[in-house]
Design a protein around this motif. Structure first.
Motif, PDB file in Angstrom:
ATOM      1  N   TYR A 470     -26.617  89.672  55.562  1.00 35.11           N
ATOM      2  CA  TYR A 470     -26.632  90.116  56.464  1.00 35.11           C
ATOM      3  C   TYR A 470     -26.499  88.720  57.702  1.00 35.11           C
ATOM      4  O   TYR A 470     -26.844  87.694  57.045  1.00 35.11           O
ATOM      5  N   GLU A 472     -26.538  88.446  61.775  1.00 31.19           N
ATOM      6  CA  GLU A 472     -27.785  89.113  63.160  1.00 31.19           C
ATOM      7  C   GLU A 472     -26.719  88.066  64.214  1.00 31.19           C
ATOM      8  O   GLU A 472     -27.056  87.316  63.654  1.00 31.19           O
ATOM      9  N   ASP A 474     -25.988  89.010  68.266  1.00 28.97           N
ATOM     10  CA  ASP A 474     -26.827  89.042  69.324  1.00 28.97           C
ATOM     11  C   ASP A 474     -27.789  89.977  69.217  1.00 28.97           C
ATOM     12  O   ASP A 474     -27.659  91.327  69.867  1.00 28.97           O
ATOM     13  N   GLN A 476     -28.155  92.640  66.495  1.00 30.14           N
ATOM     14  CA  GLN A 476     -27.872  93.925  65.750  1.00 30.14           C
ATOM     15  C   GLN A 476     -27.841  92.609  64.545  1.00 30.14           C
ATOM     16  O   GLN A 476     -26.370  91.719  64.225  1.00 30.14           O
ATOM     17  N   LYS A 477     -28.144  93.087  63.479  1.00 34.05           N
ATOM     18  CA  LYS A 477     -27.797  92.947  62.056  1.00 34.05           C
ATOM     19  C   LYS A 477     -26.319  93.738  61.900  1.00 34.05           C
ATOM     20  O   LYS A 477     -26.589  95.123  60.874  1.00 34.05           O
ATOM     21  N   ARG A 478     -25.536  93.414  60.218  1.00 32.41           N
ATOM     22  CA  ARG A 478     -24.264  93.622  60.363  1.00 32.41           C
ATOM     23  C   ARG A 478     -24.432  92.790  58.526  1.00 32.41           C
ATOM     24  O   ARG A 478     -24.606  92.110  58.327  1.00 32.41           O
TER      25      ARG A 478
END
Length: 556
Positions: A470, A472, A474, A476-478
């Motif tokens: 993953y 992260e 800002d 937000q985890k993607r």
């Protein structure tokens, strides 16, 4: 080595000469459509009848399903049952023989089906078809009963039978004698299971946990619904998309991996995870997806893992048989899955003009009999750990012909499925892809940044597991990618594994901009059989590639 079948515990079975007329392996959904429309219901009926017959054969019958299923993993035999220098079974994973060994293995099952009902060919689950992406597994693999439409030779209509593709009940007890491990033992009468159920019943503790877990899903209809939901999530990715054939790199899905594996430029890199992973670490910006990678993922999707990042329907504790090499070969869906893997192998051969010749890079690490150091497996039965695998390496335990040609199959014998083995495939999904539309060299677009994940100790995890990476940004985890690892149930008991415990993986960062790569905090999650991560679990992440190398970030 191994010019005759030397194992006293598991004999070899011979293969007749290819028939004059090519057998056609259709997709299971093609057979379903011919059955449902009454155009030719007998094709599916004969297929089901043949499966029903081989499953009812005695456990000692080499043309029976128990014996054939056991060639893959348990019951471990010969040295594989008593010597921890071996992984235990005959199957090849994580090395260059993965596609060719399984090609012969499927041929042996098809031969048994043909002996039961003459003319029957294997069928494949077309895992990248529109129907699979939308609905999941063909219903003929999950229905409880199969109903005949055509009368028998006496004009009588046959009674429905228990669907032979749904599961398999063990006629005798099977256990992992190697290491004295009992958790994965299967008692006589055990019936194979799939996600969301658990099949760990080898000890009283494991059996009690599985019974408690399985009691949550008493409805077969609900079990099938959850299984299909999980498979669809793996196939299509974590985010809803309108076009599953899109080249959008932000989509992490199995369909995309199946398609991109066809771009691998050589057989060695296409064939297995060890070779591809080593290449990906060295050739920055030229990432290869091997056929074995999506293969592994289907095993875990069916056997018992939720798609990483899926926010709904998370079910922990699923331990289906397809999720472990030990007993995967006893679930009938294994063979329809591997039939599709063989079809993808044949598609790759046609795309790359390799239908009559395959070349193995014998200097590659995937050409070693023991690839555990690189995420593969220990050597198979009768193979020392330092053997170089070549096109001439015997594909044990399969003889070409016990009477006329008493030698083991080699990869040379199975290059061309039509000329050498007497079968071909129907026009399934991805069949129209041409080399010109693929990334022929695996080149990464854009900045060429990659994420290396290293230092993951396999002994901390019992059985197979999934690594998801993953970023992260800002807050937000993607998710940027995942790898599925078909791990031995007890790594710590494998003598050859003791010096090869750490695995490393490389993830493509092309879904992120350069600015996002530079600001991101990278992390890894592990989906595994245990209830929580071990206290001593650690790993390291490092961004590499492009013009410069980033600072390594160590995480836990």
């Amino acid at each position: 080595m191994g010019q005759t079948c030397s194992s006293p515990l598991k004999q070899c079975i011979s293969d007749p000469a290819p028939p004059n007329k090519l057998k056609v392996r259709y997709s299971l959904r093609e057979l379903e459509k011919l059955y449902d429309s009454d155009e030719n219901p007998k094709l599916l009926e004969d297929f089901m009848t043949a499966w029903d017959m081989i499953k009812k054969k005695d456990a000692t019958d080499l043309r029976g399903f128990f014996a054939i299923g056991g060639f893959h993993g348990e019951p471990f035999v010969g040295a594989g049952a008593i010597d921890t220098n071996y992984w235990g079974g005959y199957c090849n994973h994580g090395n260059v023989l993965f596609p060719t060994w399984h090609r012969v293995y499927l041929k042996k099952l098809e031969e048994a089906l043909d002996l039961a009902v003459p003319g029957v060919a294997l069928a494949y689950w077309d895992e990248t078809s529109e129907e699979s992406l939308r609905y999941g597994i063909p219903h003929s693999l999950t229905d409880e009963l199969f109903h005949y439409k055509t009368p028998d030779e006496n004009g009588k209509y046959r009674d429905p039978i228990k669907n032979p593709l749904r599961s398999y009940t063990f006629p005798v007890e099977v256990e992992d004698a190697n290491n004295g491990d009992k958790v994965y033992k299967k008692p006589e009468g055990y019936e194979t299971v799939r996600y969301p159920l658990s099949g760990l019943v080898g000890t009283e503790e494991a059996r009690s946990k599985s019974e408690l877990h399985n009691s949550q899903f008493p409805s077969i209809e609900e079990q099938v619904k959850l299984l299909n939901k999980n498979v669809i999530a793996w196939l299509t990715g974590t985010e809803p998309v309108e076009n599953v054939d899109s080249d959008d790199p932000k989509k992490v899905n199995l369909y995309k991996n199946f398609k991109e594996c066809l771009a691998a430029p050589t057989y060695t890199l296409f064939s297995n995870t060890t070779s591809a992973n080593e290449h990906n670490k060295k050739e920055l910006g030229k990432q290869i997806i091997p056929l074995e990678s999506p293969h592994n993922t289907i095993h875990l999707a069916v056997g018992g893992y939720d798609e990483p990042g899926l926010e709904a329907g998370i079910i922990t504790g699923a331990n289906g048989d397809m999720g472990e090499n030990n007993t995967a070969g006893f679930d009938p869906i294994f063979y329809l899955h591997h039939c599709n893997i063989d079809r993808m192998f044949w598609l790759w051969q046609k795309i790359h003009n390799c239908t009559d010749k395959l070349v193995i890079d014998e200097k590659d690490k995937g050409a070693q009999s023991n690839t555990f150091a690189h995420g593969g497996q220990g050597p198979v039965v009768n193979f020392p750990s330092d053997v170089t695998l070549t096109m001439s390496t015997p594909l044990t335990p399969f003889m070409v012909n016990e009477e006329t040609d008493q030698r083991m199959y080699t990869s040379y014998d199975v290059v061309n499925i039509e000329k050498q083995l007497g079968y071909t495939y129907s026009e399934g999904s991805l069949s129209s892809i041409r080399k010109s539309v693929l990334r022929s060299d695996g080149t990464v677009k854009g900045h060429g940044k990659l994420l290396n994940v290293s230092g993951i100790d396999r002994t901390l995890f019992a059985g197979s597991f999934v690594i998801a990476a993953y970023a992260e940004i800002d807050g937000q985890k993607r998710m940027i990618g995942y790898e599925t690892i078909l791990n031995p149930w007890r790594v710590e008991g494998c003598a050859n594994c003791q010096n090869h415990l750490v695995v490393n993986f490389t993830f493509n960062l092309e879904s992120l901009s350069l600015a996002e790569v530079e600001s991101a905090i990278f992390s890894v999650t592990i989906s595994h059989r245990g209830e929580e991560l071990p206290d001593d679990f650690t790993y390291e992440t490092e961004v590499v590639g492009g013009a410069e190398k980033s600072i390594a970030r160590a995480s836990k």
